[in-house]
Design a protein around this motif. Sequence first.
Motif, PDB file in Angstrom:
ATOM      1  N   THR A  55       0.829  -1.209   0.000  1.00 32.91           N
ATOM      2  CA  THR A  55       0.000   0.000   0.000  1.00 32.91           C
ATOM      3  C   THR A  55       0.859   1.252   0.000  1.00 32.91           C
ATOM      4  O   THR A  55       0.384   2.329  -0.328  1.00 32.91           O
ATOM      5  CB  THR A  55      -0.941   0.037   1.216  1.00 32.91           C
ATOM      6  OG1 THR A  55      -0.165  -0.069   2.410  1.00 32.91           O
ATOM      7  CG2 THR A  55      -1.951  -1.105   1.141  1.00 32.91           C
ATOM      8  N   GLU A  56       2.155   1.098   0.365  1.00 34.67           N
ATOM      9  CA  GLU A  56       3.104   2.212   0.354  1.00 34.67           C
ATOM     10  C   GLU A  56       4.422   1.722  -0.215  1.00 34.67           C
ATOM     11  O   GLU A  56       4.762   0.553  -0.073  1.00 34.67           O
ATOM     12  CB  GLU A  56       3.346   2.738   1.770  1.00 34.67           C
ATOM     13  CG  GLU A  56       2.137   3.340   2.423  1.00 34.67           C
ATOM     14  CD  GLU A  56       2.443   3.843   3.823  1.00 34.67           C
ATOM     15  OE1 GLU A  56       3.582   3.657   4.315  1.00 34.67           O
ATOM     16  OE2 GLU A  56       1.539   4.417   4.431  1.00 34.67           O
ATOM     17  N   ALA A  57       5.177   2.639  -0.815  1.00 37.41           N
ATOM     18  CA  ALA A  57       6.484   2.274  -1.350  1.00 37.41           C
ATOM     19  C   ALA A  57       7.443   3.442  -1.201  1.00 37.41           C
ATOM     20  O   ALA A  57       7.076   4.584  -1.475  1.00 37.41           O
ATOM     21  CB  ALA A  57       6.368   1.881  -2.818  1.00 37.41           C
ATOM     22  N   LEU A  91       5.547  -0.540  -9.893  1.00 36.90           N
ATOM     23  CA  LEU A  91       6.066  -1.908  -9.832  1.00 36.90           C
ATOM     24  C   LEU A  91       6.058  -2.425  -8.395  1.00 36.90           C
ATOM     25  O   LEU A  91       5.533  -3.506  -8.122  1.00 36.90           O
ATOM     26  CB  LEU A  91       7.488  -1.967 -10.400  1.00 36.90           C
ATOM     27  CG  LEU A  91       8.236  -3.285 -10.202  1.00 36.90           C
ATOM     28  CD1 LEU A  91       7.592  -4.409 -10.992  1.00 36.90           C
ATOM     29  CD2 LEU A  91       9.698  -3.125 -10.562  1.00 36.90           C
ATOM     30  N   ILE A  92       6.609  -1.662  -7.463  1.00 39.63           N
ATOM     31  CA  ILE A  92       6.686  -2.091  -6.066  1.00 39.63           C
ATOM     32  C   ILE A  92       5.296  -2.210  -5.448  1.00 39.63           C
ATOM     33  O   ILE A  92       5.004  -3.160  -4.711  1.00 39.63           O
ATOM     34  CB  ILE A  92       7.578  -1.140  -5.248  1.00 39.63           C
ATOM     35  CG1 ILE A  92       9.010  -1.129  -5.804  1.00 39.63           C
ATOM     36  CG2 ILE A  92       7.567  -1.511  -3.770  1.00 39.63           C
ATOM     37  CD1 ILE A  92       9.690  -2.476  -5.884  1.00 39.63           C
TER      38      ILE A  92
END
Length: 101
Positions: A55-57, A91-92
């Motif tokens: 949900t976060e990168a 991508l992540i």
Amino acid sequence: MWLTVTRTTTDGISHTGNIWLDCPGIEGAGHPHRASACTDLDAADGDLDALPGRTEANCWAGITKVHATAHGTYEGREVHWERTYESECDLILATGQVFAF
């Protein structure tokens, strides 16, 4: 399970990185996030389109397309997968730790 995972970015110059991911494998060799990448692959039953993602990168904010591939086997099934994402963050967020190397 073993996969060769590859990321290629093009921002005027093509940059390619690849790494070996085997599960359970030997910690400290190959993929830097092996345990969490293997957990994600198991949760998706080896289907890279079904990875739980994030949900976060923490990633570079540039807008550079990233082409990701994975080839190998998962529980005896052949894996041949590739996708292009609009950015490193995309991508992540979509694939979690599998392509975080």
